[in-house]
Design a protein around this motif. Sequence first.
Motif, PDB file in Angstrom:
ATOM      1  N   ILE A   1       0.830  -1.210   0.000  1.00  0.00           N
ATOM      2  CA  ILE A   1       0.000   0.000   0.000  1.00  0.00           C
ATOM      3  C   ILE A   1       0.863   1.259   0.000  1.00  0.00           C
ATOM      4  CG2 ILE A   1      -1.639   1.359   1.365  1.00  0.00           C
ATOM      5  CD1 ILE A   1      -2.807  -1.373   2.315  1.00  0.00           C
ATOM      6  N   PHE A   2       1.854   1.307   0.914  1.00  0.00           N
ATOM      7  CA  PHE A   2       2.734   2.476   0.966  1.00  0.00           C
ATOM      8  C   PHE A   2       3.579   2.592  -0.303  1.00  0.00           C
ATOM      9  CE2 PHE A   2       1.992   2.089   5.602  1.00  0.00           C
ATOM     10  CZ  PHE A   2       1.640   3.411   5.862  1.00  0.00           C
ATOM     11  N   GLY A   3       4.096   1.438  -0.769  1.00  0.00           N
ATOM     12  CA  GLY A   3       4.917   1.449  -1.976  1.00  0.00           C
ATOM     13  C   GLY A   3       4.157   1.946  -3.193  1.00  0.00           C
ATOM     14  N   ALA A   4       2.906   1.499  -3.330  1.00  0.00           N
ATOM     15  CA  ALA A   4       2.079   1.930  -4.464  1.00  0.00           C
ATOM     16  C   ALA A   4       1.830   3.431  -4.423  1.00  0.00           C
ATOM     17  CB  ALA A   4       0.745   1.168  -4.449  1.00  0.00           C
ATOM     18  N   ASN A   5       1.537   3.943  -3.237  1.00  0.00           N
ATOM     19  CA  ASN A   5       1.263   5.374  -3.085  1.00  0.00           C
ATOM     20  C   ASN A   5       2.486   6.210  -3.456  1.00  0.00           C
ATOM     21  OD1 ASN A   5      -0.727   7.361  -2.271  1.00  0.00           O
ATOM     22  ND2 ASN A   5       0.626   7.811  -0.562  1.00  0.00           N
ATOM     23  N   TRP A   6       3.676   5.793  -2.977  1.00  0.00           N
ATOM     24  CA  TRP A   6       4.907   6.521  -3.289  1.00  0.00           C
ATOM     25  C   TRP A   6       5.240   6.441  -4.776  1.00  0.00           C
ATOM     26  CZ3 TRP A   6       7.326   3.677   1.436  1.00  0.00           C
ATOM     27  CH2 TRP A   6       6.989   4.356   2.613  1.00  0.00           C
ATOM     28  N   LEU A   7       5.030   5.258  -5.366  1.00  0.00           N
ATOM     29  CA  LEU A   7       5.352   5.085  -6.785  1.00  0.00           C
ATOM     30  C   LEU A   7       4.465   5.959  -7.660  1.00  0.00           C
ATOM     31  CD1 LEU A   7       6.892   3.697  -9.060  1.00  0.00           C
ATOM     32  CD2 LEU A   7       5.271   1.799  -8.925  1.00  0.00           C
ATOM     33  N   VAL A   8       3.159   5.989  -7.374  1.00  0.00           N
ATOM     34  CA  VAL A   8       2.238   6.812  -8.163  1.00  0.00           C
ATOM     35  C   VAL A   8       2.575   8.295  -8.016  1.00  0.00           C
ATOM     36  CG1 VAL A   8      -0.162   7.565  -8.415  1.00  0.00           C
ATOM     37  CG2 VAL A   8       0.359   5.135  -8.171  1.00  0.00           C
ATOM     38  N   ASP A   9       2.840   8.727  -6.785  1.00  0.00           N
ATOM     39  CA  ASP A   9       3.193  10.133  -6.560  1.00  0.00           C
ATOM     40  C   ASP A   9       4.479  10.505  -7.302  1.00  0.00           C
ATOM     41  OD1 ASP A   9       1.018  10.644  -5.018  1.00  0.00           O
ATOM     42  OD2 ASP A   9       2.050  10.511  -3.087  1.00  0.00           O
ATOM     43  N   GLY A  10       5.503   9.649  -7.171  1.00  0.00           N
ATOM     44  CA  GLY A  10       6.771   9.923  -7.841  1.00  0.00           C
ATOM     45  C   GLY A  10       6.644   9.907  -9.350  1.00  0.00           C
ATOM     46  N   ALA A  11       5.918   8.910  -9.885  1.00  0.00           N
ATOM     47  CA  ALA A  11       5.755   8.792 -11.337  1.00  0.00           C
ATOM     48  C   ALA A  11       4.962   9.970 -11.897  1.00  0.00           C
ATOM     49  CB  ALA A  11       5.064   7.473 -11.675  1.00  0.00           C
ATOM     50  N   SER A  12       3.902  10.376 -11.203  1.00  0.00           N
ATOM     51  CA  SER A  12       3.097  11.516 -11.655  1.00  0.00           C
ATOM     52  C   SER A  12       3.920  12.801 -11.636  1.00  0.00           C
ATOM     53  CB  SER A  12       1.861  11.686 -10.766  1.00  0.00           C
ATOM     54  OG  SER A  12       1.006  10.565 -10.889  1.00  0.00           O
ATOM     55  N   SER A  13       4.724  12.975 -10.582  1.00  0.00           N
ATOM     56  CA  SER A  13       5.572  14.166 -10.481  1.00  0.00           C
ATOM     57  C   SER A  13       6.609  14.186 -11.600  1.00  0.00           C
ATOM     58  CB  SER A  13       6.283  14.196  -9.121  1.00  0.00           C
ATOM     59  OG  SER A  13       5.347  14.322  -8.069  1.00  0.00           O
ATOM     60  N   LEU A  14       7.178  13.012 -11.900  1.00  0.00           N
ATOM     61  CA  LEU A  14       8.155  12.910 -12.989  1.00  0.00           C
ATOM     62  C   LEU A  14       7.519  13.298 -14.315  1.00  0.00           C
ATOM     63  CD1 LEU A  14      11.026  11.980 -13.863  1.00  0.00           C
ATOM     64  CD2 LEU A  14      10.032   9.722 -14.255  1.00  0.00           C
TER      65      LEU A  14
ATOM     66  N   ILE B   1      11.723  13.052  -6.294  1.00  0.00           N
ATOM     67  CA  ILE B   1      10.897  12.301  -7.249  1.00  0.00           C
ATOM     68  C   ILE B   1      11.439  10.886  -7.432  1.00  0.00           C
ATOM     69  CG2 ILE B   1      10.241  12.122  -9.681  1.00  0.00           C
ATOM     70  CD1 ILE B   1      10.058  15.199  -9.711  1.00  0.00           C
ATOM     71  N   TRP B   2      12.745  10.781  -7.738  1.00  0.00           N
ATOM     72  CA  TRP B   2      13.335   9.454  -7.966  1.00  0.00           C
ATOM     73  C   TRP B   2      13.422   8.660  -6.668  1.00  0.00           C
ATOM     74  CZ3 TRP B   2      13.489   7.003 -12.310  1.00  0.00           C
ATOM     75  CH2 TRP B   2      13.477   7.731 -13.501  1.00  0.00           C
ATOM     76  N   GLY B   3      13.546   9.373  -5.552  1.00  0.00           N
ATOM     77  CA  GLY B   3      13.518   8.691  -4.257  1.00  0.00           C
ATOM     78  C   GLY B   3      12.179   8.021  -4.022  1.00  0.00           C
ATOM     79  N   LEU B   4      11.082   8.742  -4.339  1.00  0.00           N
ATOM     80  CA  LEU B   4       9.736   8.179  -4.195  1.00  0.00           C
ATOM     81  C   LEU B   4       9.557   6.964  -5.102  1.00  0.00           C
ATOM     82  CD1 LEU B   4       7.541  11.425  -4.054  1.00  0.00           C
ATOM     83  CD2 LEU B   4       7.761   9.711  -2.231  1.00  0.00           C
ATOM     84  N   ILE B   5      10.032   7.075  -6.351  1.00  0.00           N
ATOM     85  CA  ILE B   5       9.884   5.978  -7.313  1.00  0.00           C
ATOM     86  C   ILE B   5      10.664   4.745  -6.859  1.00  0.00           C
ATOM     87  CG2 ILE B   5      10.456   5.212  -9.663  1.00  0.00           C
ATOM     88  CD1 ILE B   5       9.841   8.078 -10.602  1.00  0.00           C
ATOM     89  N   ILE B   6      11.926   4.949  -6.468  1.00  0.00           N
ATOM     90  CA  ILE B   6      12.775   3.817  -6.072  1.00  0.00           C
ATOM     91  C   ILE B   6      12.278   3.160  -4.790  1.00  0.00           C
ATOM     92  CG2 ILE B   6      15.091   3.168  -5.281  1.00  0.00           C
ATOM     93  CD1 ILE B   6      16.167   5.376  -7.204  1.00  0.00           C
ATOM     94  N   VAL B   7      11.949   3.991  -3.783  1.00  0.00           N
ATOM     95  CA  VAL B   7      11.440   3.440  -2.522  1.00  0.00           C
ATOM     96  C   VAL B   7      10.088   2.769  -2.745  1.00  0.00           C
ATOM     97  CG1 VAL B   7      10.657   4.006  -0.193  1.00  0.00           C
ATOM     98  CG2 VAL B   7      12.721   5.072  -1.085  1.00  0.00           C
ATOM     99  N   GLY B   8       9.275   3.363  -3.618  1.00  0.00           N
ATOM    100  CA  GLY B   8       7.970   2.769  -3.927  1.00  0.00           C
ATOM    101  C   GLY B   8       8.103   1.405  -4.568  1.00  0.00           C
ATOM    102  N   ILE B   9       9.009   1.295  -5.561  1.00  0.00           N
ATOM    103  CA  ILE B   9       9.241   0.009  -6.221  1.00  0.00           C
ATOM    104  C   ILE B   9       9.788  -1.014  -5.226  1.00  0.00           C
ATOM    105  CG2 ILE B   9      10.680  -1.190  -7.928  1.00  0.00           C
ATOM    106  CD1 ILE B   9      10.433   1.273  -9.710  1.00  0.00           C
ATOM    107  N   ALA B  10      10.712  -0.565  -4.359  1.00  0.00           N
ATOM    108  CA  ALA B  10      11.272  -1.471  -3.342  1.00  0.00           C
ATOM    109  C   ALA B  10      10.173  -1.976  -2.410  1.00  0.00           C
ATOM    110  CB  ALA B  10      12.359  -0.756  -2.545  1.00  0.00           C
ATOM    111  N   GLY B  11       9.281  -1.071  -2.011  1.00  0.00           N
ATOM    112  CA  GLY B  11       8.169  -1.463  -1.143  1.00  0.00           C
ATOM    113  C   GLY B  11       7.254  -2.478  -1.809  1.00  0.00           C
ATOM    114  N   LEU B  12       7.028  -2.299  -3.129  1.00  0.00           N
ATOM    115  CA  LEU B  12       6.185  -3.238  -3.881  1.00  0.00           C
ATOM    116  C   LEU B  12       6.847  -4.610  -3.979  1.00  0.00           C
ATOM    117  CD1 LEU B  12       4.964  -0.914  -6.777  1.00  0.00           C
ATOM    118  CD2 LEU B  12       3.652  -1.686  -4.807  1.00  0.00           C
ATOM    119  N   ILE B  13       8.148  -4.629  -4.258  1.00  0.00           N
ATOM    120  CA  ILE B  13       8.866  -5.900  -4.397  1.00  0.00           C
ATOM    121  C   ILE B  13       8.895  -6.649  -3.070  1.00  0.00           C
ATOM    122  CG2 ILE B  13      11.108  -6.963  -4.873  1.00  0.00           C
ATOM    123  CD1 ILE B  13      11.632  -4.662  -6.847  1.00  0.00           C
ATOM    124  N   ILE B  14       9.271  -5.939  -2.002  1.00  0.00           N
ATOM    125  CA  ILE B  14       9.341  -6.574  -0.680  1.00  0.00           C
ATOM    126  C   ILE B  14       7.960  -7.053  -0.235  1.00  0.00           C
ATOM    127  CG2 ILE B  14       9.825  -6.168   1.763  1.00  0.00           C
ATOM    128  CD1 ILE B  14      12.007  -4.159   0.816  1.00  0.00           C
ATOM    129  N   GLY B  15       6.973  -6.180  -0.404  1.00  0.00           N
ATOM    130  CA  GLY B  15       5.612  -6.555  -0.006  1.00  0.00           C
ATOM    131  C   GLY B  15       5.086  -7.727  -0.803  1.00  0.00           C
TER     132      GLY B  15
END
Length: 317
Positions: free
Chosen positions: A16-29, A171-185
């Motif tokens: 859930i957290f990873g998805a939220n960060w990834l969407v925010d980072g990707a949209s900002s990018l 932006i890239w921090g959100l994307i990378i941390v978001g992807i990491a959260g998705l993979i781990i989760g």
Amino acid sequence: MIISSLLVVLGFASLIFGANWLVDGASSLAKKNNISDLVIGLTIVAFGTSAPELVVNTVASYTGLSDIVFGNIIGSNNFNLFVILGIAGLIYPITVQSSTAWKEIPLSLMVSIVLFILANNFFINQNLEISRLDGIILLVFFLCFLYYVFKQLQQEKTTAILAETKSNYKIWGLIIVGIAGLIIGGKLVVDNSIAMATELGVSQKIIGLTIIAAGTSLPELMTSIVAALKKNSDIAIGNVIGSNIFNVLLILSISSFVNPVKYDPNFNQELLILIGGTVFLLIAMFTGKRKKLDRWEACILLSFYLMYTTYLVAKEI
């Protein structure tokens, strides 16, 4: 069993957290670089949310678990199409761009048909499998897809409506941390779900088509739900279509390079369902409100999947 259940809950939280960060980072990018959300959804988001499938399939192929490989790919694509678009469409009707209706969805359909033809070896009389040669063919198609996205990116003339204030690092921090959260989760949910299912004596095929497919698709599910809640239709559908293309063309090709993947014709039923579901999605773009997945159409997708999965599990028991 209790520990496994707790780890599954922890995995969901990470998703859930990873998805939220990834969407925010990707949209900002996308906003900062005047790139459309659709292109971001088809590439960065799609690749990030497909990472669990890549990890699971590489390991499964290396250990010779072909049913897990195909079950995960086909099952994940069906889950993406029927469940994720179904749920996202129920939350908020998904309006798509003309290129999605006329190009990306037909491309996803073509990819499914190519997989059906290669897996069944209609033109070569040999063992049913995705060989390394088939993997090269899929990879060539994938490179063509990337070229198509690159050309689309060059042709776009988007204008940022709001100035994006986030720094590139954030932006890239959100994307990378978001992807990491998705993979781990995704890994936590899949591993512990398999452990619980194995205790119940469920077959490898059913585990691949249901638990692993749903588990590795949780990143796509969470990402598209978050995108739908934020009324970002382009990321919601771009994530699903892009992920389905990535799963077949990239992940299955890599799996075949690790080891040729033997194909069980019993998967033809699920492949035909995937093809039929994609045809339904294509038709939905030109019925009702054009270029939109309406709530009633999303309901049909979700209801069909629930009924079919119930039938599969009941037949197994």
